[in-house]
Design a protein around this motif. Structure first.
Motif, PDB file in Angstrom:
ATOM      1  N   GLY A  63      -3.393   0.148  -8.856  1.00 26.53           N
ATOM      2  CA  GLY A  63      -3.215  -0.526  -7.588  1.00 26.53           C
ATOM      3  C   GLY A  63      -4.226  -1.623  -7.354  1.00 26.53           C
ATOM      4  N   SER A  64      -5.052  -1.908  -8.366  1.00 29.16           N
ATOM      5  CA  SER A  64      -6.083  -2.942  -8.242  1.00 29.16           C
ATOM      6  C   SER A  64      -6.373  -3.519  -9.621  1.00 29.16           C
ATOM      7  CB  SER A  64      -7.350  -2.350  -7.628  1.00 29.16           C
ATOM      8  OG  SER A  64      -7.844  -1.271  -8.396  1.00 29.16           O
ATOM      9  N   PRO A  65      -7.024  -4.684  -9.689  1.00 34.47           N
ATOM     10  CA  PRO A  65      -7.297  -5.323 -10.988  1.00 34.47           C
ATOM     11  C   PRO A  65      -8.136  -4.450 -11.902  1.00 34.47           C
ATOM     12  CG  PRO A  65      -7.625  -6.875  -9.192  1.00 34.47           C
ATOM     13  CD  PRO A  65      -7.418  -5.539  -8.553  1.00 34.47           C
ATOM     14  N   ALA A  66      -7.849  -4.520 -13.191  1.00 39.11           N
ATOM     15  CA  ALA A  66      -8.617  -3.797 -14.210  1.00 39.11           C
ATOM     16  C   ALA A  66      -9.711  -4.714 -14.736  1.00 39.11           C
ATOM     17  CB  ALA A  66      -7.705  -3.351 -15.345  1.00 39.11           C
ATOM     18  N   MET A  80      -7.890  -3.929  -1.288  1.00 37.44           N
ATOM     19  CA  MET A  80      -7.285  -3.408  -0.066  1.00 37.44           C
ATOM     20  C   MET A  80      -8.072  -2.166   0.372  1.00 37.44           C
ATOM     21  SD  MET A  80      -4.873  -5.633   0.443  1.00 37.44           S
ATOM     22  CE  MET A  80      -3.647  -4.944   1.546  1.00 37.44           C
ATOM     23  N   GLU A  81      -7.418  -1.020   0.443  1.00 37.13           N
ATOM     24  CA  GLU A  81      -8.098   0.208   0.865  1.00 37.13           C
ATOM     25  C   GLU A  81      -8.625   1.014  -0.313  1.00 37.13           C
ATOM     26  OE1 GLU A  81      -5.378   2.362   3.266  1.00 37.13           O
ATOM     27  OE2 GLU A  81      -5.336   0.879   4.893  1.00 37.13           O
ATOM     28  N   LEU A  82      -8.402   0.541  -1.529  1.00 39.15           N
ATOM     29  CA  LEU A  82      -8.840   1.274  -2.717  1.00 39.15           C
ATOM     30  C   LEU A  82     -10.282   0.924  -3.049  1.00 39.15           C
ATOM     31  CD1 LEU A  82      -5.690   0.812  -4.992  1.00 39.15           C
ATOM     32  CD2 LEU A  82      -6.328   2.854  -3.704  1.00 39.15           C
TER      33      LEU A  82
END
Length: 348
Positions: A93-96, A116-118
């Motif tokens: 859900g987010s960039p690696a 975001m919220e992660l």
């Protein structure tokens, strides 16, 4: 000696990785397309197309059959090195930001950015021998560090994971339980974002680079600070020679200010230091932007430094001299070694 210029990427490079044998060099860039080159002559072998964002990192398996890449498109992909085909895609859900195979290539550690919220996280994925049996499931997920985790690597025998990032703290985690085992001391550790981390060939120690204008050498098991290399520029990339007691630091001012600053003031040189004495022993000038990636060939006689076109520097180990050329015209490069100044003219 003939320097090698590799042209192929359309945007700045972000990461470089040699395979274990040193005959292949893998490069990542913001142009979405990881590329593989013959290290000996600079010939481009092929590209790996499938990412839709900047590719920040990569690693290659011990037998050079599989490539793993992490991207800003929130995916990590496994590739067949020879065919260039995708074997599997891990979705996040987010960039690696960082990837590395474990010893044996049966596990991989992956870091993801806050988004975001992660929060930022360290993921351990099991790598199946048969791509058709590969699953998305994580063996372990570690959360906790504040800010982005820029790098995570395996410790000795895959028993630990070493991470570092924006909070300037190096941490060692248990790779089975996710328990935090050690943290770097705030007094002796880095004071600003840690941008890079690389292990010695035998895994006994590792080198970290930071925006606090220093690089530090650490004991892998105890996290004891061994050496500190101070410079006058932010450090974006570090590398250790597998052959001699040399470390290389690369960096320069922030990329956003490059167009408003003379390249001499930007301090874009790659600096060589004696690993034991901590003294600067040489430098390579010629870059017109920050150095974001460095990598030594496993034979210790060549290293690569990023540019939009990739430069491979041949090292004359007996003379400790580095010379390079980046165009078809005669190139005049100033090389400073052990306090002396020599000028070389090379035609590529």
């Amino acid at each position: 000696m003939r320097p090698i210029l590799m042209k192929g990427h359309e945007r700045p490079l972000t990461f470089l990785k040699y395979n274990r044998d040193g005959d292949l060099l893998f490069s990542c860039a913001k142009d979405h397309t990881p590329t593989v080159w013959f290290a000996d002559n600079g010939e481009r072998l092929g590209t790996y197309r499938g990412h839709n964002g900047a590719v920040w990192t990569c690693d290659v398996s011990r037998d050079s059959t599989r490539l793993i890449t992490g991207s800003a498109d929130q995916t990590v992909k496994l590739w067949n090195v020879q065919k260039g085909t995708q074997l599997y895609t891990f979705n996040f859900g987010s960039p690696a930001r960082s990837v590395e195979f474990a010893i044996g290539d049966k596990l991989a550690v992956i870091t993801t950015d806050p988004f975001m919220e992660l929060t930022s996280a360290i993921h351990v994925k099991r790598i199946a021998g048969d791509p058709t049996e590969q699953t998305e499931e994580s063996v372990l997920v570690i959360k906790g560090p504040q800010g982005r985790i820029n790098r995570a690597v395996w410790g000795p025998l895959n028993r630990t994971i070493i991470s570092a990032g924006e909070d300037a703290v190096i941490r060692i985690w248990d790779s089975e339980t996710g328990k935090l085992l050690k943290e770097s001391d705030k007094e002796s550790g880095h004071k600003k974002t840690i941008t890079s981390l690389t292990k010695a060939a035998d895994g006994s120690h590792f080198l970290s680079g930071s925006l606090d204008k220093s690089a530090k050498l650490w004991d892998t098991r105890t996290l004891t600070l061994i050496k500190t290399y101070s410079t006058e520029r932010p450090v974006n990339a570090v590398a250790m020679s597998p052959l001699l007691d040399h470390v290389v630091l690369g960096g320069g001012q922030d990329a956003s200010a490059v167009t408003t600053t003379d390249h001499r003031a930007g301090k874009f040189e790659a600096k060589f230091y004696d690993k034991i004495l901590q003294e600067e022993i040489g430098g390579v000038k010629g870059h017109f932007g920050p150095i974001n990636a460095l990598a030594f060939n496993p034979d210790g006689k060549r290293y690569g430094a990023n540019k939009i076109s990739l430069l491979i520097y041949n090292l004359l180990m007996k003379l400790d001299v580095v010379v390079c050329c980046a165009s078809n015209e005669p190139c005049l490069w100033k090389v400073e070694i052990y306090g002396s100044t020599d000028v070389f003219i090379i035609v590529s």
